[in-house]
Every structure is written in C-alpha cells, then in structure tokens.
Motif scaffolding. Structure first.
Motif, PDB file in Angstrom:
ATOM      1  N   ASP A 293       2.614   2.611   5.843  1.00 42.61           N
ATOM      2  CA  ASP A 293       2.166   1.866   7.024  1.00 42.61           C
ATOM      3  C   ASP A 293       0.908   2.487   7.623  1.00 42.61           C
ATOM      4  O   ASP A 293       0.323   1.923   8.551  1.00 42.61           O
ATOM      5  CB  ASP A 293       3.270   1.839   8.088  1.00 42.61           C
ATOM      6  N   ASP A 294       0.513   3.644   7.104  1.00 40.36           N
ATOM      7  CA  ASP A 294      -0.668   4.342   7.608  1.00 40.36           C
ATOM      8  C   ASP A 294      -1.902   3.849   6.852  1.00 40.36           C
ATOM      9  O   ASP A 294      -2.010   4.050   5.636  1.00 40.36           O
ATOM     10  CB  ASP A 294      -0.490   5.844   7.400  1.00 40.36           C
ATOM     11  N   PRO A 295      -2.852   3.201   7.528  1.00 42.22           N
ATOM     12  CA  PRO A 295      -4.046   2.692   6.844  1.00 42.22           C
ATOM     13  C   PRO A 295      -4.795   3.752   6.056  1.00 42.22           C
ATOM     14  O   PRO A 295      -5.325   3.465   4.967  1.00 42.22           O
ATOM     15  CB  PRO A 295      -4.894   2.137   7.987  1.00 42.22           C
TER      16      PRO A 295
ATOM     17  N   VAL B  32      -3.044   4.273   2.784  1.00 34.12           N
ATOM     18  CA  VAL B  32      -3.292   3.140   1.902  1.00 34.12           C
ATOM     19  C   VAL B  32      -4.698   3.252   1.301  1.00 34.12           C
ATOM     20  O   VAL B  32      -4.904   2.989   0.110  1.00 34.12           O
ATOM     21  CB  VAL B  32      -3.127   1.808   2.659  1.00 34.12           C
TER      22      VAL B  32
ATOM     23  N   GLY C 132       0.801  -1.219   0.000  1.00 32.69           N
ATOM     24  CA  GLY C 132       0.000   0.000   0.000  1.00 32.69           C
ATOM     25  C   GLY C 132       0.829   1.262   0.000  1.00 32.69           C
ATOM     26  O   GLY C 132       0.287   2.366   0.125  1.00 32.69           O
TER      27      GLY C 132
ATOM     28  N   ASP D 138       1.453  -8.320   3.080  1.00 29.40           N
ATOM     29  CA  ASP D 138       1.838  -7.979   4.453  1.00 29.40           C
ATOM     30  C   ASP D 138       3.353  -7.934   4.660  1.00 29.40           C
ATOM     31  O   ASP D 138       3.826  -7.389   5.657  1.00 29.40           O
ATOM     32  CB  ASP D 138       1.184  -8.929   5.471  1.00 29.40           C
TER      33      ASP D 138
ATOM     34  N   ARG E 198      -1.672  -4.627  11.789  1.00 31.38           N
ATOM     35  CA  ARG E 198      -1.564  -3.420  10.953  1.00 31.38           C
ATOM     36  C   ARG E 198      -2.083  -3.698   9.546  1.00 31.38           C
ATOM     37  O   ARG E 198      -2.766  -2.859   8.951  1.00 31.38           O
ATOM     38  CB  ARG E 198      -0.116  -2.937  10.896  1.00 31.38           C
ATOM     39  N   HIS E 199      -1.766  -4.876   9.024  1.00 28.83           N
ATOM     40  CA  HIS E 199      -2.249  -5.230   7.691  1.00 28.83           C
ATOM     41  C   HIS E 199      -3.777  -5.325   7.695  1.00 28.83           C
ATOM     42  O   HIS E 199      -4.432  -4.871   6.759  1.00 28.83           O
ATOM     43  CB  HIS E 199      -1.629  -6.545   7.236  1.00 28.83           C
TER      44      HIS E 199
ATOM     45  N   LYS F 281      -5.225  -1.952   7.477  1.00 29.69           N
ATOM     46  CA  LYS F 281      -5.196  -1.419   6.116  1.00 29.69           C
ATOM     47  C   LYS F 281      -6.394  -1.934   5.311  1.00 29.69           C
ATOM     48  O   LYS F 281      -7.030  -1.179   4.568  1.00 29.69           O
ATOM     49  CB  LYS F 281      -3.898  -1.830   5.419  1.00 29.69           C
TER      50      LYS F 281
END
Length: 254
Positions: A84-86, A89, A81, A108, A115-116, A119
């Motif tokens: 790392d920030d949803p 993404v 994405g 991932d 975290r994944h 997202k």
C-alpha cells in the motif's frame, strides 16, 4: 513513445496473451506475439500461493528476471504492487524495469482511488518510460457502477497512467461510452461470452488481455488428458513434441 506504447495506438487492438513460466512465454513468442504479459493467477498457482494477496512479489520478480531478456516485449501483472506504500510499489517497478520489463498492470482491488493514483504517480516518477496500465475492479469485484468507474479512471489518467483496464466489462454500449471519455487506450479482458477482438477494436478498445484464460485452459487440458487416458480413450487436442518443448529453452553454455 516506446515500442510497447506504440502497440496501443494502432488501428487494431493489441492482443496480449499471458504466460506463467518460461516455456509458455517462449511458445507464445514463437507464434508471433510481439508482446506478452504475465498472469498473476498463473504465477501464484504455480507457486502454491493465493492470487491478489500480495504474496507473490518474489515469484513475480523471479519470473520477470527469466523473461525480461526475451525476444518479446514484457508487461508484468503486479496485482496492487504488493504494497500500500507508493514508494515500495515504485521500487518494484524499478526492479522490473531493470530486468527488461516495459510495462506493468497495476490493480486497485476496489481500494482507495487516491492511494492507487499515488502509486501511479510514484511509479511514473521512478520509471518514466514504464507503461502503467491502471486497472479498476469496479466490474470485476464491484457492481459495475458507471460513475464510479469513470471517476476512478479519470483519477488514474490524471496521475499519469498510460492506459486503463476494466476487466469484467463486456457490454458494448458501456465500452463505447468509456472510450469516448478517455484520453488513454482502454484495455478490456477477453471473455469467450463477450465481444470478439474485432468487435472490441470497432468499439475503440486498443488492448485485449487474455488474463488467466490460457493458464486455466492449459490446466483444463491436462485434466482432460489424464481422465481420457485413465478411461481408455485417446487424448485429443494439440500436443507439442518433446523436442519442440525442449527447443524453447536456451542451450546451456559449452
């Protein structure tokens, strides 16, 4: 269910070839492939950038802009994405959907599963109709731990993934076991040394991706051709005519 999602629920697997530029995508579409993905390695290599390093956001979006209005359904490989920030993404997903992409492949990289999952939640909230193929790299980058693979895939399903992807997995017994524990379609990366597409379908796999194989084969063919010519040999293999390649590009407005 969208037309792209429908392709994952047939009696035979969706074979998803991957393109790296307009010509490769148009040529595949002309051969009857109704859905085409992009290869992150091909996009990165063509731009002189590393793959899997979140360096190709702009190149990926530019390619999607070129391909999104094609005659085929487009799924885009977005690595992790590119952030790392949803929320960031999700913004990438919005931009891709806006230019015609119907799916993304989101990996991932063996990072945090939570975290994944976040997202995936963010993408599905931002673009509910976008098909999210959630990839885990437990076999690609890790040691193929079965419990960890199942744990991650379960988390991604719960987060709203429409399909899950386990590249590097070729063992038939493990593939069949994974299918039984899933509520969404399983995607496997084709390997010349692994099961055939027909056999993967028998095991319950519903999507077979070609990854970077076509790009690498094309590069290999170019190197073999150059070497043959230098050595005085006649090049082998199929060679599209100039006019055939020219015809893949839309005519300029008059």
């Amino acid at each position: 269910m969208t037309a792209f999602a429908d392709l994952h629920h047939r009696d035979v697997p969706l074979v998803l070839p991957t393109a790296w530029d307009h010509a490769s995508a148009a040529a595949l579409a002309a051969r009857g492939f109704e859905a085409i993905g992009t290869t992150s390695l091909g996009v990165a290599a063509a731009a002189g950038l590393p793959d899997g390093a979140a360096a190709t956001r702009d190149a990926t979006l530019a390619l999607a802009l070129t391909l999104g209005n094609g005659s085929f359904l487009l799924s885009v490989d977005v690595e992790g994405g590119f952030s790392d920030d949803p929320d960031e993404v999700a913004e990438v997903a919005r931009e891709l959907a806006a230019v015609g992409a119907v799916g993304i492949n989101l990996e991932d990289g063996l990072g945090s599963a939570s975290r994944h999952a976040a997202k995936i939640v963010a993408v599905k909230a931002a673009v509910p109709g976008l098909f999210v193929n959630a990839r885990t790299d437990t076999y690609w980058l890790g040691d193929g731990d079965e419990r960890e693979t199942s744990r991650r895939l379960d988390a991604y399903q719960q987060a709203g993934a429409d399909g899950v992807f386990v590249p590097g997995l070729t063992d038939e017994n493990r593939i069949a076991a994974l299918v039984k524990g899933l509520g969404v379609p399983l995607n496997i990366l084709y390997s010349p040394a692994g099961p055939t597409v027909t056999r993967l379908g028998d095991l319950g796999v519903r999507r077979v991706s070609l990854g970077s194989l076509l790009y690498r084969r094309a590069l290999g063919a170019a190197l073999e051709t150059a070497a043959d010519i230098r050595a005085g040999r006649t090049p082998r293999g199929a060679t599209p005519a100039y006019e055939e390649v020219q015809a893949l590009s839309p005519s300029l407005p008059t």
